[in-house]
Motif scaffolding. Structure first.
Motif, PDB file in Angstrom:
ATOM      1  N   ASP A 152      10.093   1.190 -21.822  1.00  0.00           N
ATOM      2  CA  ASP A 152      10.419   0.849 -20.439  1.00  0.00           C
ATOM      3  C   ASP A 152      11.879   1.185 -20.145  1.00  0.00           C
ATOM      4  O   ASP A 152      12.669   1.404 -21.056  1.00  0.00           O
ATOM      5  N   ASN A 153      12.199   1.140 -18.867  1.00  0.00           N
ATOM      6  CA  ASN A 153      13.606   1.212 -18.454  1.00  0.00           C
ATOM      7  C   ASN A 153      14.340   2.424 -19.009  1.00  0.00           C
ATOM      8  O   ASN A 153      15.482   2.325 -19.426  1.00  0.00           O
ATOM      9  N   GLN A 154      13.654   3.554 -19.026  1.00  0.00           N
ATOM     10  CA  GLN A 154      14.304   4.720 -19.630  1.00  0.00           C
ATOM     11  C   GLN A 154      15.500   5.188 -18.826  1.00  0.00           C
ATOM     12  O   GLN A 154      16.480   5.677 -19.382  1.00  0.00           O
ATOM     13  N   THR A 155      15.410   5.018 -17.516  1.00  0.00           N
ATOM     14  CA  THR A 155      16.527   5.465 -16.693  1.00  0.00           C
ATOM     15  C   THR A 155      17.802   4.731 -17.077  1.00  0.00           C
ATOM     16  O   THR A 155      18.859   5.325 -17.286  1.00  0.00           O
ATOM     17  N   ARG A 156      17.649   3.397 -17.179  1.00  0.00           N
ATOM     18  CA  ARG A 156      18.810   2.593 -17.552  1.00  0.00           C
ATOM     19  C   ARG A 156      19.333   3.076 -18.898  1.00  0.00           C
ATOM     20  O   ARG A 156      20.533   3.207 -19.113  1.00  0.00           O
ATOM     21  N   PHE A 157      18.399   3.366 -19.770  1.00  0.00           N
ATOM     22  CA  PHE A 157      18.779   3.789 -21.108  1.00  0.00           C
ATOM     23  C   PHE A 157      19.645   5.034 -21.062  1.00  0.00           C
ATOM     24  O   PHE A 157      20.751   5.072 -21.595  1.00  0.00           O
ATOM     25  N   PHE A 158      19.152   6.047 -20.394  1.00  0.00           N
ATOM     26  CA  PHE A 158      19.903   7.305 -20.396  1.00  0.00           C
ATOM     27  C   PHE A 158      21.216   7.177 -19.633  1.00  0.00           C
ATOM     28  O   PHE A 158      22.230   7.750 -20.022  1.00  0.00           O
ATOM     29  N   ALA A 159      21.188   6.416 -18.590  1.00  0.00           N
ATOM     30  CA  ALA A 159      22.413   6.256 -17.805  1.00  0.00           C
ATOM     31  C   ALA A 159      23.478   5.550 -18.640  1.00  0.00           C
ATOM     32  O   ALA A 159      24.634   5.991 -18.731  1.00  0.00           O
ATOM     33  N   GLY A 182      15.984   8.908 -11.236  1.00  0.00           N
ATOM     34  CA  GLY A 182      15.246   7.950 -12.049  1.00  0.00           C
ATOM     35  C   GLY A 182      13.736   8.024 -11.930  1.00  0.00           C
ATOM     36  O   GLY A 182      13.022   7.786 -12.894  1.00  0.00           O
ATOM     37  N   ARG A 183      13.269   8.405 -10.754  1.00  0.00           N
ATOM     38  CA  ARG A 183      11.822   8.371 -10.569  1.00  0.00           C
ATOM     39  C   ARG A 183      11.114   9.559 -11.220  1.00  0.00           C
ATOM     40  O   ARG A 183       9.920   9.532 -11.438  1.00  0.00           O
ATOM     41  N   TYR A 184      11.864  10.610 -11.467  1.00  0.00           N
ATOM     42  CA  TYR A 184      11.217  11.811 -11.985  1.00  0.00           C
ATOM     43  C   TYR A 184      11.702  12.062 -13.396  1.00  0.00           C
ATOM     44  O   TYR A 184      12.756  12.657 -13.606  1.00  0.00           O
ATOM     45  N   PRO A 185      10.956  11.636 -14.393  1.00  0.00           N
ATOM     46  CA  PRO A 185      11.435  11.686 -15.776  1.00  0.00           C
ATOM     47  C   PRO A 185      11.893  13.084 -16.192  1.00  0.00           C
ATOM     48  O   PRO A 185      12.926  13.204 -16.864  1.00  0.00           O
ATOM     49  N   ASN A 186      11.192  14.088 -15.741  1.00  0.00           N
ATOM     50  CA  ASN A 186      11.583  15.422 -16.198  1.00  0.00           C
ATOM     51  C   ASN A 186      12.938  15.819 -15.658  1.00  0.00           C
ATOM     52  O   ASN A 186      13.792  16.314 -16.385  1.00  0.00           O
ATOM     53  N   ILE A 220      15.010  11.822 -26.126  1.00  0.00           N
ATOM     54  CA  ILE A 220      13.918  12.144 -25.213  1.00  0.00           C
ATOM     55  C   ILE A 220      12.594  12.076 -25.942  1.00  0.00           C
ATOM     56  O   ILE A 220      11.635  11.434 -25.497  1.00  0.00           O
ATOM     57  N   GLY A 221      12.581  12.690 -27.120  1.00  0.00           N
ATOM     58  CA  GLY A 221      11.342  12.640 -27.890  1.00  0.00           C
ATOM     59  C   GLY A 221      10.984  11.218 -28.268  1.00  0.00           C
ATOM     60  O   GLY A 221       9.842  10.783 -28.142  1.00  0.00           O
ATOM     61  N   TYR A 222      11.992  10.491 -28.694  1.00  0.00           N
ATOM     62  CA  TYR A 222      11.751   9.138 -29.188  1.00  0.00           C
ATOM     63  C   TYR A 222      11.231   8.231 -28.077  1.00  0.00           C
ATOM     64  O   TYR A 222      10.229   7.536 -28.228  1.00  0.00           O
ATOM     65  N   MET A 223      11.915   8.278 -26.960  1.00  0.00           N
ATOM     66  CA  MET A 223      11.539   7.375 -25.876  1.00  0.00           C
ATOM     67  C   MET A 223      10.150   7.717 -25.350  1.00  0.00           C
ATOM     68  O   MET A 223       9.352   6.855 -25.054  1.00  0.00           O
ATOM     69  N   ARG A 224       9.913   9.005 -25.249  1.00  0.00           N
ATOM     70  CA  ARG A 224       8.584   9.400 -24.767  1.00  0.00           C
ATOM     71  C   ARG A 224       7.527   9.028 -25.787  1.00  0.00           C
ATOM     72  O   ARG A 224       6.446   8.562 -25.434  1.00  0.00           O
ATOM     73  N   GLY A 225       7.880   9.262 -27.054  1.00  0.00           N
ATOM     74  CA  GLY A 225       6.912   8.956 -28.094  1.00  0.00           C
ATOM     75  C   GLY A 225       6.503   7.500 -28.090  1.00  0.00           C
ATOM     76  O   GLY A 225       5.381   7.154 -28.394  1.00  0.00           O
ATOM     77  N   LEU A 226       7.438   6.638 -27.756  1.00  0.00           N
ATOM     78  CA  LEU A 226       7.136   5.204 -27.803  1.00  0.00           C
ATOM     79  C   LEU A 226       6.833   4.618 -26.434  1.00  0.00           C
ATOM     80  O   LEU A 226       6.537   3.434 -26.317  1.00  0.00           O
ATOM     81  N   ASN A 227       6.956   5.469 -25.400  1.00  0.00           N
ATOM     82  CA  ASN A 227       6.665   4.970 -24.052  1.00  0.00           C
ATOM     83  C   ASN A 227       7.489   3.753 -23.656  1.00  0.00           C
ATOM     84  O   ASN A 227       6.971   2.757 -23.161  1.00  0.00           O
ATOM     85  N   VAL A 261      18.682  16.469 -16.334  1.00  0.00           N
ATOM     86  CA  VAL A 261      20.079  16.131 -16.016  1.00  0.00           C
ATOM     87  C   VAL A 261      20.809  15.709 -17.288  1.00  0.00           C
ATOM     88  O   VAL A 261      21.931  16.161 -17.566  1.00  0.00           O
ATOM     89  N   THR A 262      20.156  14.866 -18.084  1.00  0.00           N
ATOM     90  CA  THR A 262      20.775  14.417 -19.318  1.00  0.00           C
ATOM     91  C   THR A 262      21.172  15.610 -20.185  1.00  0.00           C
ATOM     92  O   THR A 262      22.320  15.722 -20.646  1.00  0.00           O
ATOM     93  N   LEU A 263      20.203  16.482 -20.363  1.00  0.00           N
ATOM     94  CA  LEU A 263      20.471  17.600 -21.274  1.00  0.00           C
ATOM     95  C   LEU A 263      21.542  18.524 -20.736  1.00  0.00           C
ATOM     96  O   LEU A 263      22.443  18.932 -21.479  1.00  0.00           O
ATOM     97  N   VAL A 264      21.472  18.782 -19.444  1.00  0.00           N
ATOM     98  CA  VAL A 264      22.477  19.681 -18.868  1.00  0.00           C
ATOM     99  C   VAL A 264      23.865  19.079 -19.029  1.00  0.00           C
ATOM    100  O   VAL A 264      24.811  19.733 -19.461  1.00  0.00           O
ATOM    101  N   THR A 265      23.966  17.795 -18.697  1.00  0.00           N
ATOM    102  CA  THR A 265      25.273  17.164 -18.812  1.00  0.00           C
ATOM    103  C   THR A 265      25.755  17.207 -20.253  1.00  0.00           C
ATOM    104  O   THR A 265      26.918  17.539 -20.532  1.00  0.00           O
TER     105      THR A 265
END
Lengths: 488, 106, 159, 191, 491, 92, 139, 118
Positions: free
Chosen positions: A108-115, A25-29, A99-106, A34-38
């Motif tokens: 919050d809580n992206q980890t929760r989102f992807f999980a 979670g702490r390292y967005p990249n 990924i593009g969307y979330m980054r584009g809009l900055n 992980v998201t993409l690989v999975t």
């Protein structure tokens, strides 16, 4: 790898992914890696499974038996394969987009989102592969729960309101009606395992069967039949990738998929046909198609319009299911896939517009087309596919649905189908037309506006291309749909 | 026989004394004067009745127990009466008093 | 020590009279009970001449006879007043009487006796005097003569 | 016959006392009357041959309970009920009437008072009466049943009392009144 | 040892209580209690095993044969309930250590554990006994100690709640006593099996009917059956966390067990359905589920919310009993077990929050979900179980309940059960929303996750919720066995 | 004869009860209760002979005892308002 | 009340008699009405009388709270302990018969011990409760 | 008539119970509620003992020459119940004391007013 392992892996991989996402979670990249690989792995797995399934292998997995006679078990059949294929393939695209969307809009809580996203996919897979109504119901509910954080993602009052409606309608209908349907099924048939030809056939008085079918029809709230469609527009408060997931991939498709499963494997097409179980109910679907389209026309908010469009399109599938003829079922099954690809394109486009311009209303889009040609091009393709025009995949499903209607001879339904296509044209096409041909109200040229981030564009291009491809190569999906409908 | 008669008399007399005492606590005007009715008749009533019973019991354990009850009552009853009057006095209840006879009701 | 022993004997008698059983077990238990009682009394600090007025034993019968007579008299008096009650037969009084007794025990017995006797109730007892509520004047006067004070056995303690 | 007279008179006294307790608002007087109530009921037990029960009821009801009640009103300093006497609460009255009616209905079938043929006298009870002395050597059957046949009940009873002791210690066992100001945090406006 | 199994189960905690009371301050009393409850849980497990394999255990206390002496009579039903009670107690105690040290003054801790053990022993005593008056005695042991324990809550309302509970509880117990008296008057016995033999001969008498009604009302008060539940929300809200956990997952269960026992074993088959009792149970269940759930939605204190939810859950069990069928009773027993698990987990999690911030009102807990993820997770899963989402224990209960209702063609009940789930969803949703979707308040930002010692027992129960949701063979098997043992036959 | 005595005691009890109910002062009630207790003791004593069960005398004894303690408790409460003060400060 | 001489003296005289009477009741439960419970209450009452007349502090000096607490526990444990002993002697719980050679003797001993336990426990608890109430609010 | 005399005991006991019960549920004073509870319980004891009585019977203490005894079992039960009653009373009163300390009142209405709840 054994079939069972593959199956289990498909279910667990997204979950593992979710764990990995939280851990990273702490390292967005890393997290997005992980998201993409999975997602890729899952896509590959699904394709492998589909390949081997079509090759005639049996996939089954027994987990446990909580209540004697009722198991948590998985078995792949054609329809589930189709759904899994759609979900698996579109996840990776959506991930890229997200990924593009979330980054584009900055956000919050992206980890929760992807999980949560990953968990939702796992649940969708569970729904797809389930061997009986119980397992299906289990994952159906889990799907609702895992997508709730996504809907309420932004945490604003509006988002929470939307989330609440989302939860209450979906859980409400499922626990209040769907579960009751399952219980009655168990009570009557002594089994809730999906079976070719249906478990209820011959065990239930047709009059009661109609009622029971109604329980399922309305109880499967994810199918968004009126009057239980409110959650879908309400869920529009979610970020666009979520809307894409909800409306194209996981949630709504899980709903109609469940409906189809119930129709085919619990009631059995023949039982329905010969006893006219769905005679009256079919008009609910027909009405939903028309009304939702009409409401869609009145919506200025782009996502709201798309949402009502989804409501309308889902009812095609419900309609096909209730026709219960072979063509109808094929049409319905294929529409799961076709609509998925088309609608996800549309949502991607809507999201891209939002990311790039921060605009949500259709009336603000005038003249944007020239600034964002790729986006609106993709939108046009998606719209055409939804309308059902060649050379896009949407045509096939409408074709088979039409065939199904003709087989039953209910020509009024055919008229509904035609009319709704016209309505589709009326509410979808003006959007790209405005964008490309109208001048913006203030006459600005939008020079400062550029296309959305590359990952978003990539996702859109992929899905819109797929829409076109599916017109020419509908085969894998057709085969599966055909199998599901009981064809050779 | 004589014992029987005696105890009969004792019992009946005791009962009567009790009744009269009870009437007394209704007739007398204030708390302190009622205390005389309770304090005194209570004791005699108890004495007479227990005596009557004791006579019946003869020399036995029962007689001893009656004696014990008797002892108890005789020790505690006036004590209680006194303590009560004492408490009433401390509690601020003023007795109705008069120094000249014949004007009891003031 | 002697007092303790004497009291023990007294309590043992008391036990036997209560019990009326003479099995070894119960006798043993009785002994234990008496021992326990004595122990508790010591702990409570209430074992003294006051609680065990054995020294008055000889004079008690006479005293009881006297007091019984007084009680009967008192009752006859009160009963008469109750039965003839017209609202005028009593004349309540409060009187203060000097106490002749020198020991607490003596004073207590005296005060109780006052209560038991005709038409008088002791209301307050202090070191040297007792306040009495009398039902009628005669009763109060009667007390003041000190007849009863004489009858209360006191001299033994006074030496 | 005199049994019945005593019985009925005492019961009537009991009823009068009970009504008075309901009606009176002075707590001190109520407690006094409760003492009387206990004494009367204990006497009823004597009349109905339940000597052990009478013994206990007198010691407990009229003794300990009354003393504790007195201690309580000494501590609470409230000697009068605030509720007005005349007010009859209709709902409770209705509940009580209903319950009472149900009970009276239940007694219609019950064997008459003192009936030696009643089922209660015929089943377990005779066994105790016959076997108590041969089996336990205790002439007081109540003691035999209490301590031996149903000794476990009595164990429970002792634990009940013990529990009460623990509970009272937990509640008011501290020698001094506690003055911990923080004890009511957030409690004032609890909805 | 083996012979005295069922007795030791009660006597060990009973004996430990006075010992704990005189122990010095410190952790020793806790340790004693922990040992005792663990031992009891083991014994209860052995007992259940023995009963399932060798049949009914009858233990003659004092060596006197029933009905002259008191008998412990264990069949699958009470063995199961005893296991629930002692199991929950054993899980609660590790949790208790820190929570109690925080909420109870030091010098009261030995007494606290003593009272706890007494309550525990009382509940077990009720469960084990085969004598209806002995039941009353142990009922009072457990009740008295629970009044005291509830009153130890930190807020002053704990006192009034305990008082209210005391009044209601004593009224209930006295009603029970009246009922027992009336029945005794017509049968002359107090032993349950003996009663079961003798009651059919007199079951037409008015006395028996009244006695039955009084016993039922008495235990309905103890059980907090709607509309006699008024004491429960207060008591659970203001009691110390540990006590809420313990009572919520055991006390009402035991009361329910007694009801079932009396309805189906003591009274002859068909008696229940011949009287309006069965219908009243259904009615009260329906009303309880609906009204208590709605009440729960409007609560702002999480403990109180859960307490109302408990009332609703009791309604479910009442429904199951009211159907008076094998299936219904099975469902009730299953729910009895599952509800102990879920409410235990939920109250423990809430207790953990209280441990950290001292309160659990909606406005206090905002955003805590992110500060205390494990606690939050427990609440979510517990909540799901409460709602009856498949994969959790709650689902199994609902499943069987609905089946039982379907069997009776009780459509309204079916609708009510499902509506109850929906309402549960709403109120649990409120809690979860407050915990997670509200921004963290300034005071809560520094809050840390609860200590392991609180989390571990909580999660044991959470995992049990999931385990018994996925593998209900044990629960269902035992419950069905129990329903058979009770002698319930279909209408 | 026991019958006569017991009836007389019953009548007395009734009258005393009336006084206890009517008051008017607290002290009247206490006095009535004290007297009530004494009379109950006598009633039981008489009853013990009436029914020939001399065990009842023990009970009568207990009643006398409890009655005494009760009255002392009441008095103490009336005099000091509590059960713990030693009372020395009130000494006159 | 301590200054009230009459009460003081009478109480002094009466209290020992009450104690002996209580113990008599304790041990004669077999033959007549009474037993451990009643004895405990009466014994407790005697101490209560003492406390009422001689002051609470004096009474608490006679029976300090720790001793009372021990006594209460001791009493219940004595009762429960008799049961445990019978278990050791191969009997059922509280089966006194195994305590001695003959049934009657065993029962007798058992009942005696058990009643003693009841008496001690009840006595101690009654005092605990009374002291708690009376001592509350002491300055 | 026989019926009435034969049931008089029960009915008065029931009347007393109801008086106690009424006091418990209708009165607002906490101490009075406890007293009501006590009356309720004592009356139940009366009911029990009424059941145990046998006409012409003696107290259940084996004595030579007496054949008929009252039923000892209810006596035993009620002994236990009395103990339970006093335990409850003590606990209830202790609670009242604490409530008074916490609220300054022992009237239910007043407590409700202070808490706005319960």
């Amino acid at each position: 790898m054994s079939t069972a392992t593959l199956l289990l892996l498909t279910l667990l991989l997204p979950l593992l992914g979710a764990v990995g996402i939280i851990a990273a979670g702490r390292y967005p990249n890393v997290r997005e890696g992980v998201t993409l690989v999975t997602a890729s792995l899952v896509a590959i797995l699904v394709v492998i499974i589909a390949y081997r399934f079509l090759g005639g292998e049996e996939f089954a997995l027994f987990v446990s038996e909580p209540i004697p006679g009722i198991a948590i078990a998985f078995r792949i059949e054609a329809l589930g394969m189709l759904f899994a294929l759609v979900a698996g393939l579109l996840w990776i695209v959506t991930s890229i987009y997200a990924i593009g969307y979330m980054r584009g809009l900055n956000e919050d809580n992206q980890t929760r989102f992807f999980a949560a996203f990953a968990v939702a996919i796992s649940c969708a897979m569970g729904v797809a592969f389930s061997d009986n109504l119980f397992t299906l119901f289990l994952f159906y509910e889990l799907l609702t729960l895992s997508t709730y954080p996504l809907v309420a993602h932004s945490g604003t009052a509006e988002a929470k309101r939307g989330g609440r409606i989302y939860l209450s309608i979906l859980l409400g209908t499922s626990i209040g009606l769907f579960l009751l349907g399952i219980l009655i099924t168990w009570f009557v048939a002594g089994s809730v395992t999906f079976q070719d030809g249906g478990v209820l056939a011959g065990k239930l008085d047709p009059a009661w069967a109609g009622l029971l079918y109604a329980l399922f029809l309305f109880g499967i709230g994810k199918a968004a039949l009126m009057p239980f469609h409110r959650w879908l527009p309400a869920a529009m408060v979610a970020p666009t990738p979520v809307s894409a997931l909800l409306h194209a991939v996981a949630v709504v498709k899980a709903g109609v998929f469940t409906l189809l499963k119930v129709t085919i494997y619990i009631f059995g097409g023949d039982f329905i046909l010969s006893n006219d179980v769905t005679g009256g109910l079919i008009w609910v679907a027909a009405a939903t198609i028309l009304f939702a389209s009409l409401i869609a026309m009145g919506k200025d908010n782009l996502k709201a319009r798309l949402a009502y469009s989804t409501v309308s399109q889902l009812s095609y599938i419900a309609l096909g299911a209730m026709l219960a003829t072979k063509s109808g079922l094929i049409g319905a099954s294929m529409h799961i896939a076709m609509h998925a690809f088309a609608k996800i394109t549309l949502f991607f486009a809507a999201g891209a517009i939002y990311v790039a311009t921060n605009k949500k209303l259709i009336s603000e889009l005038n003249g944007l087309g020239r600034a964002m040609p790729i986006t609106f091009g993709a939108f046009l393709i998606g719209a055409l596919s939804i309308i059902g025009l060649p050379p896009f995949g949407g045509m096939w499903s409408k074709w088979y649905l039409g065939l199904g209607i003709v087989e039953t001879g209910q020509l009024i339904l055919l008229a509904v189908l035609m009319l709704s296509s016209l309505l589709n044209v009326a509410y979808l096409l003006p959007i790209p037309i405005r964008a490309f041909f109208s001048k913006s109200a203030g006459g600005e040229q939008y020079t400062e506006i550029k296309e959305a981030p590359k990952t978003i564009l990539l996702a859109m291009i992929v899905t819109s291309t797929a829409c076109a491809l599916l017109f020419f190569y509908p085969d894998p999906f057709y085969q599966l749909a055909n199998l599901a409908a009981g064809g050779p | 026989m004589i014992v029987d008669a005696l105890s009969w008399i004792c019992l009946v007399a005791g009962g009567l004394v009790g009744v009269v005492g009870a009437v007394g606590i209704h007739r007398f005007p204030d708390f302190y004067s009622r205390q005389h009715a309770t304090g005194t008749t209570d004791t005699l009533c108890a004495i007479l009745i227990l005596l009557g019973l004791g006579l019946q019991a003869g020399i036995s354990l029962a007689a001893f127990k009656i004696a014990l009850i008797f002892l108890f009552l005789i020790l505690t009853s006036p004590t209680a009466t006194h303590a009560l009057a004492n408490a009433a006095m401390h509690g601020g209840l003023k007795p109705k008093t008069d120094s000249t006879p014949g004007e009891g009701k003031s | 020590m002697l007092l303790t022993f004497g009291y023990g004997v007294f309590l043992s008698m008391f036990w036997l009279l209560l019990s009326g059983h003479f099995e070894p077990l119960l006798l043993g238990l009785g002994l234990a009970s008496v021992a326990l009682t004595i122990f508790l009394m010591k702990r409570m600090n209430i074992l003294d001449h006051e609680s065990f007025p054995i020294h008055l034993a000889t004079r008690l019968p006479a005293f009881f006879a006297y007091i019984f007579r007084e009680i009967v008299k008192a009752n006859i008096d009160v009963i008469k007043r109750i039965l003839t009650w017209t609202g005028k037969s009593i004349s309540p009084q409060l009187v203060e009487i000097q106490l002749p007794q020198k020991t607490d025990l003596g004073r207590v017995i005296y005060a109780n006796s006052i209560t038991l006797t005709p038409g008088t109730v002791s209301v307050e007892l202090t070191h040297d005097k007792v306040i009495v509520h009398a039902l009628a004047k005669e009763a109060a006067d009667d007390l003041s003569t000190g007849n009863m004070a004489q009858a209360v056995p006191d001299r033994v303690i006074d030496k | 016959m005199i049994d019945i007279v005593i019985d009925i008179t005492l019961l009537t006294f009991l009823a009068i006392t009970a009504v008075a307790i309901v009606r009176i608002t002075n707590l001190f007087a109520i407690i006094m009357l409760f003492g009387i109530f206990s004494f009367l009921s204990a006497t009823m037990f004597v009349v109905m041959d339940a000597v052990d029960v009478a013994f206990t009821e007198a010691a407990v009801g009229a003794g300990i309970s009354t003393v504790l009640m007195l201690a309580t009103i000494a501590l609470t300093k409230d000697q009068n009920e605030k509720q007005s006497v005349g007010r009859i609460s209709w709902l409770p009255l209705a509940v009580v009437t209903l319950t009472g009616t149900a009970l009276v209905y239940g007694t219609l079938d019950i064997p008459a008072f003192g009936d030696p043929e009643a089922p209660a006298q015929k089943h377990v009870a005779p066994y105790y009466i016959e076997r108590s002395v041969p089996e336990t050597g205790v002439p007081n059957i109540v003691t035999a049943v209490l301590a031996s046949y149903r000794g476990f009940d009595t164990l429970g009873e002792v634990f009940v009392i013990f529990t009460a002791g623990i509970a009272v210690l937990l509640l008011i066992g501290d020698k001094r009144r506690k003055s911990t100001p923080g004890r009511n945090e957030g409690g004032e406006n609890d909805a | 040892m083996q012979d005295h199994l069922s007795l030791l189960l009660v006597v060990i905690p009973l004996v430990a209580a006075p010992v704990a009371a005189v122990l010095p301050q410190g952790r020793l009393p806790w340790f004693v209690a922990l040992m005792v409850t663990s031992a009891c849980a083991t014994l209860a497990g052995m007992q259940l095993w023995a009963v399932v394999h060798d049949g009914v255990i009858s233990y003659e206390l004092g060596g006197w044969a029933p009905p002259w002496g008191i008998e412990y009579r264990i069949d699958v039903v009470n063995a199961f309930v005893a296991l629930i009670v002692s199991g929950i107690a054993a899980i609660t105690l590790p949790y208790a250590l820190l929570s109690v040290e925080k909420e109870i003054p030091d010098h009261q801790i030995p007494l606290f554990y003593s009272a706890f053990l007494l309550c525990f022993a009382g509940l077990l005593g009720i469960t084990q006994t085969g004598d209806i008056f002995n039941l009353f005695v142990f009922l009072e042991i457990s009740s008295l100690s629970s009044y005291a324990l509830i009153s130890l809550g930190r807020r002053r309302q704990a006192l009034t709640s305990a008082y209210q509970y005391l009044i209601m509880g004593t009224l209930g117990a006295t009603f029970f006593l009246i009922g027992v008296g009336l029945i005794y008057a017509q049968t002359g016995t107090l032993n349950m099996m003996d009663l079961a033999e003798r009651l059919p001969g007199v079951s037409g008498l008015k006395t028996i009917h009244t006695g039955f009604a009084f016993i039922m009302i008495g235990f309905a008060l103890k059980l907090a059956l709607f509309p006699l539940h008024l004491w429960l929300p207060n008591a659970y809200t203001y009691a110390p966390s540990v006590i809420t956990v313990f009572l919520a997952s055991t006390a009402t269960k035991v009361a329910l067990y007694v009801m079932v026992r009396i309805l189906f074993t003591v009274f002859p088959n068909g008696f229940v359905t011949a009287t309006p009792a069965a219908d009243l149970f259904v009615l009260s269940g329906i009303a309880g589920i609906l009204s208590a759930s709605v009440y729960a939605i409007y609560q702002v204190d999480v403990k109180r919310l859960l307490a109302y939810s408990s009332v609703a859950q009791i309604g479910y069990m009442a429904l199951g009993i009211g159907f008076a069928s094998a299936m219904g009773v099975t469902a009730a027993i299953i729910h009895l077990f599952n509800h102990a698990l879920m409410k235990g987990a939920l109250f423990m999690a809430v207790g953990a929050i209280i441990y950290r911030i001292g309160a659990c009102r909606m406005e206090n807990i905002e955003g805590l979900g992110r500060q205390m993820p494990w606690t939050f997770g427990a609440i979510v899963i517990g909540g799901l179980s409460l709602i009856g989402v498949p994969g959790t224990a709650g689902f199994i209960s609902k499943w069987y309940l609905v089946l039982a209702a379907l069997e009776q063609q009780a459509w309204i009940s079916v609708v009510v059960i499902l509506t109850g789930s929906l309402l549960a969803m709403v109120y649990m949703g409120k809690v979860i929303e407050a915990l997670y979707f509200k921004p963290v308040t300034e005071t809560n930002i520094v809050v840390k996750e609860a200590p392991m010692l609180l989390l571990t027992p909580t999660w044991i129960l959470v995992i049990a919720n999931i385990y018994f949701g996925l593998d209900a063979e044990f629960t269902v098997g035992v419950a069905e066995h129990a329903a058979r043992a009770l002698g319930v036959v279909a209408k | 004869m026991y019958i006569t005595a017991s009836i007389a005691i019953l009548v007395t009890l009734g009258l005393v009860l009336a006084r206890a109910l009517m008051g008017p002062t607290v002290y009247d009630r206490i006095a009535a209760i004290n007297m009530f207790g004494t009379k109950i003791v006598l009633l039981i004593a008489v009853f013990s002979f009436l029914s020939g069960q001399q065990d009842l005398l023990d009970i009568a004894l207990v009643y006398a005892l409890i009655n005494f303690i009760g009255v002392v408790a009441v008095l103490r409460l009336v005099a000091y308002g509590d059960f713990h003060s030693s009372g020395e400060e009130n000494k006159k | 009340m301590t200054h009230n001489l009459i009460l003081r003296l009478v109480s002094k005289t009466v209290i020992p008699l009450i104690i002996v009477f209580a113990l008599y009741v304790q041990f004669h439960g077999d033959f007549g009405p009474g037993g451990g419970f009643q004895a405990g209450v009466i014994l407790g009452s005697s101490i209560i009388l003492y406390a009422l007349v001689f002051g609470l502090d004096a009474a608490e000096k006679v029976f300090p709270s720790t001793i009372l607490r021990l006594l209460a526990s001791l009493g219940v444990l004595l009762y429960a302990g008799v049961g445990v002993v019978t278990l050791y002697l191969d009997g059922n719980y509280l089966e006194y018969t195994v305590l001695a050679d003959t049934q009657i003797a065993g029962q007798h001993l058992g009942i005696l011990l058990v009643e003693l336990g009841v008496g001690i426990a009840v006595f101690a608890v009654m005092l605990i409760i009374f002291f708690a109430f009376a001592g509350r609010g002491r300055p | 008539m026989d019926f009435i005399i034969g049931h008089y005991n029960y009915w008065i006991a029931i009347f007393l119970m109801m008086a106690g019960f009424y006091t418990v549920i209708s009165r607002g004073n906490l101490v009075k509620k406890i007293i009501g509870l006590n009356i309720f319980q004592v009356s139940v004891f009366l009911l029990y003992i009424s059941m145990s009585t046998v006409k012409g019977g003696a107290p259940p203490i084996i004595t030579k020459g007496i054949e008929i005894y009252s039923n000892p079992l209810p006596h035993v039960l009620i002994l236990t119940a009395i103990v339970v009653g006093v335990a409850t009373t003590a606990l209830g009163l202790a609670l009242v004391v604490r409530i008074k300390e916490a609220y300054g009142t022992i009237e239910e209405d007043e407590i409700h007013r202070q808490d706005h709840s319960l």
